[in-house]
Motif scaffolding. Structure first.
Motif, PDB file in Angstrom:
ATOM      1  N   SER A  21       0.842  -1.210  -0.160  1.00  0.00           N
ATOM      2  CA  SER A  21      -0.135   0.144   0.083  1.00  0.00           C
ATOM      3  C   SER A  21       0.981   1.243   0.092  1.00  0.00           C
ATOM      4  O   SER A  21       1.925   1.332   0.423  1.00  0.00           O
ATOM      5  CB  SER A  21      -0.735  -0.251   1.310  1.00  0.00           C
ATOM      6  N   LEU A  68       0.418   5.712   9.396  1.00  0.00           N
ATOM      7  CA  LEU A  68      -0.865   6.383   9.017  1.00  0.00           C
ATOM      8  C   LEU A  68      -1.048   7.757   9.066  1.00  0.00           C
ATOM      9  O   LEU A  68      -2.259   8.559   8.881  1.00  0.00           O
ATOM     10  CB  LEU A  68      -1.910   5.566   9.582  1.00  0.00           C
ATOM     11  N   ARG A 104       0.643   0.612  10.768  1.00  0.00           N
ATOM     12  CA  ARG A 104       0.320  -0.571  10.269  1.00  0.00           C
ATOM     13  C   ARG A 104       1.756  -1.437   9.979  1.00  0.00           C
ATOM     14  O   ARG A 104       2.799  -0.892  10.048  1.00  0.00           O
ATOM     15  CB  ARG A 104      -0.265  -0.264   8.612  1.00  0.00           C
ATOM     16  N   GLY A 162      -6.894   1.071   2.242  1.00  0.00           N
ATOM     17  CA  GLY A 162      -5.272   0.642   2.561  1.00  0.00           C
ATOM     18  C   GLY A 162      -4.640  -0.370   1.942  1.00  0.00           C
ATOM     19  O   GLY A 162      -3.584   0.208   1.778  1.00  0.00           O
ATOM     20  N   THR A 163      -5.088  -1.239   0.997  1.00  0.00           N
ATOM     21  CA  THR A 163      -6.008  -1.872   0.800  1.00  0.00           C
ATOM     22  C   THR A 163      -6.273  -3.262   1.564  1.00  0.00           C
ATOM     23  O   THR A 163      -5.183  -3.893   1.637  1.00  0.00           O
ATOM     24  CB  THR A 163      -6.088  -2.223  -0.734  1.00  0.00           C
ATOM     25  N   ASN A 164      -7.426  -3.515   2.289  1.00  0.00           N
ATOM     26  CA  ASN A 164      -7.607  -4.693   3.191  1.00  0.00           C
ATOM     27  C   ASN A 164      -8.739  -5.632   2.323  1.00  0.00           C
ATOM     28  O   ASN A 164      -9.989  -4.850   2.473  1.00  0.00           O
ATOM     29  CB  ASN A 164      -7.699  -4.374   4.356  1.00  0.00           C
ATOM     30  N   TRP A 182       0.171   3.911   1.489  1.00  0.00           N
ATOM     31  CA  TRP A 182       0.067   4.587   2.528  1.00  0.00           C
ATOM     32  C   TRP A 182       1.164   4.509   3.737  1.00  0.00           C
ATOM     33  O   TRP A 182       1.975   3.505   3.765  1.00  0.00           O
ATOM     34  CB  TRP A 182      -1.190   4.017   3.493  1.00  0.00           C
ATOM     35  N   TRP A 242      -2.842  -4.907   3.247  1.00  0.00           N
ATOM     36  CA  TRP A 242      -2.028  -3.493   2.626  1.00  0.00           C
ATOM     37  C   TRP A 242      -1.449  -3.990   1.325  1.00  0.00           C
ATOM     38  O   TRP A 242      -0.109  -3.887   1.082  1.00  0.00           O
ATOM     39  CB  TRP A 242      -0.876  -3.320   3.734  1.00  0.00           C
ATOM     40  N   GLU A 297      -6.915  10.576   1.865  1.00  0.00           N
ATOM     41  CA  GLU A 297      -7.690   9.692   1.116  1.00  0.00           C
ATOM     42  C   GLU A 297      -9.020  10.276   0.503  1.00  0.00           C
ATOM     43  O   GLU A 297      -9.375  10.154  -0.514  1.00  0.00           O
ATOM     44  CB  GLU A 297      -8.043   8.173   1.692  1.00  0.00           C
TER      45      GLU A 297
END
Length: 375
Positions: free
Chosen positions: A41, A47, A76, A339-341, A43, A357, A59
């Motif tokens: 990710s 975070l 994360r 986040g992607t989850n 990110w 992530w 975002e």
């Protein structure tokens, strides 16, 4: 799926299966895993960006009176995940025990809690106005009185108001997914009739969480732990955190209402292995080791297309419509968090996959590689 495929409780060895035995090409599956590992990710790990801005505010292009972070935020980990075939691990990578934030995957957990409320008779009819069983000011106006449980579950309620210091307006004109344009997010728009218009709105999902708390009359994390997570052998490490502003009093007890994500901090902090157990329960029609925890009928309703968005059910994403993933069965569905989850549930192929992530733009290519590895 046979009961023998149900993994033993957390702390015990989870059975594995060789790729070829599970119907995968070993080299191509390894390529899919390597792809996920290589596409972290974008990110920041904390975070928060170097200038102090929270990733969610960036975002979703959010600023102004409702952008304050009011729940806990934790940094994360890196890319992680696992693939289950027949309930056994066929691939695993990264730190799958790490209890990271999981953002809007929490919405899909709320959907399961709503199913338990229906089973318990706490929600008599999904098409009944919520205000008939949830006291207080949130459904007293003429605007909000007709809103039903189904509307809240399908994100078509068009509820208007403020809860826990956040106004529904904060997510007006919000878009999500590839190519999302949030340049007008937060600009007030004219509302539609309840049930006629889809909008991804975290304030309204938080309202659903509050309403479920009012029906169960005990903290939702306690209900989830007792009814779902302990029976499926999940770890004790996960947490569901609310806001410093979301404490309420019920029957003389102070309780915290929990949100459907980490938009303003808080939400579900959980590891990939626990997510995988949750996804496996869905894939098995709500049964675990011969015991029904969640009605199969509820799961069928949960993944039926909404009238206002064909690829959305009760807070789960469906593989339908123009955005359908190529090569993935139409019956597949997933929980999705920023986040992607992802928790992907594919009952047709007896497959569950959890991604933590991964770069959002790499989700579809990963699925192409994963399904391309199946013989």
């Amino acid at each position: 799926m046979s009961p023998s495929a149900v993994p033993a409780a957390h702390g015990s060895t989870w059975n594995t299966i060789a790729p070829d035995e599970a119907g995968f090409d070993e080299a191509r599956l390894a390529e899919a895993v390597a792809f996920a590992q290589a596409h972290d990710s974008p990110w920041p790990k904390s975070l928060f960006y170097p200038d102090g801005r929270y990733v969610g505010n960036v975002e979703w292009n959010e600023s102004g009176p409702w952008s304050e972070i009011v729940g806990p935020v934790r940094g994360r980990g890196g890319p992680a995940g696992l693939v289950l075939k027949g309930g056994r691990i066929v691939a695993e990578w990264g730190d799958t025990a790490r209890t990271d934030m999981t953002f809007s995957i929490a919405k899909s957990y709320l959907s399961v809690l709503a199913g338990l409320a229906v089973q318990d008779g706490l929600i008599a009819d999904l098409d009944e106005p919520v205000g008939k069983s949830v006291p207080g000011p949130f459904f007293e106006s003429a605007r909000n009185a007709p809103i039903t449980w189904r509307h809240l579950l399908q994100q078509s309620s068009e509820w208007q108001g403020e809860i826990f210091g956040k106004s529904d307006q904060v997510d007006h004109n919000r878009q999500i997914g590839p190519g999302a344009d949030n340049s007008r997010k937060g600009q007030k728009r004219e509302l539609n009739a309840p049930g006629s218009f889809y909008e991804y709105n975290d304030v309204r999902v938080n309202l659903l969480g509050y309403c479920l708390l009012q029906r169960f009359r005990r903290p939702l994390p306690d209900v989830l732990r007792a009814r779902i997570m302990e029976p499926i052998g999940a770890s004790s490490d996960w947490e569901w955190q609310g806001y410093e502003t979301s404490f309420v009093e019920i029957d003389g007890q102070r309780m915290q209402s929990v949100p459907g994500g980490g938009h303003w901090g808080g939400g579900l902090f959980i590891g990939a292995r626990d997510h995988a157990r949750f996804g496996l329960l869905m894939a098995q029609g709500g049964a675990w080791g011969g015991r029904s925890l969640l009605s199969a009928d509820w799961i069928a309703q949960m993944v039926a297309p909404s009238p206002t968005l064909s690829n959305y059910g009760f807070l789960w994403w469906l593989n339908r419509g123009p955005s359908a993933k190529a090569g993935v069965p139409a019956s597949a569905y997933w929980a999705l968090g920023a986040g992607t989850n992802v928790i992907l549930v594919d009952p047709e192929n007896d497959l569950v996959a959890v991604l933590r992530w991964i770069d959002g733009a790499s989700f579809d290519p990963f699925l192409g590689k994963l399904y391309g590895a199946m013989a």
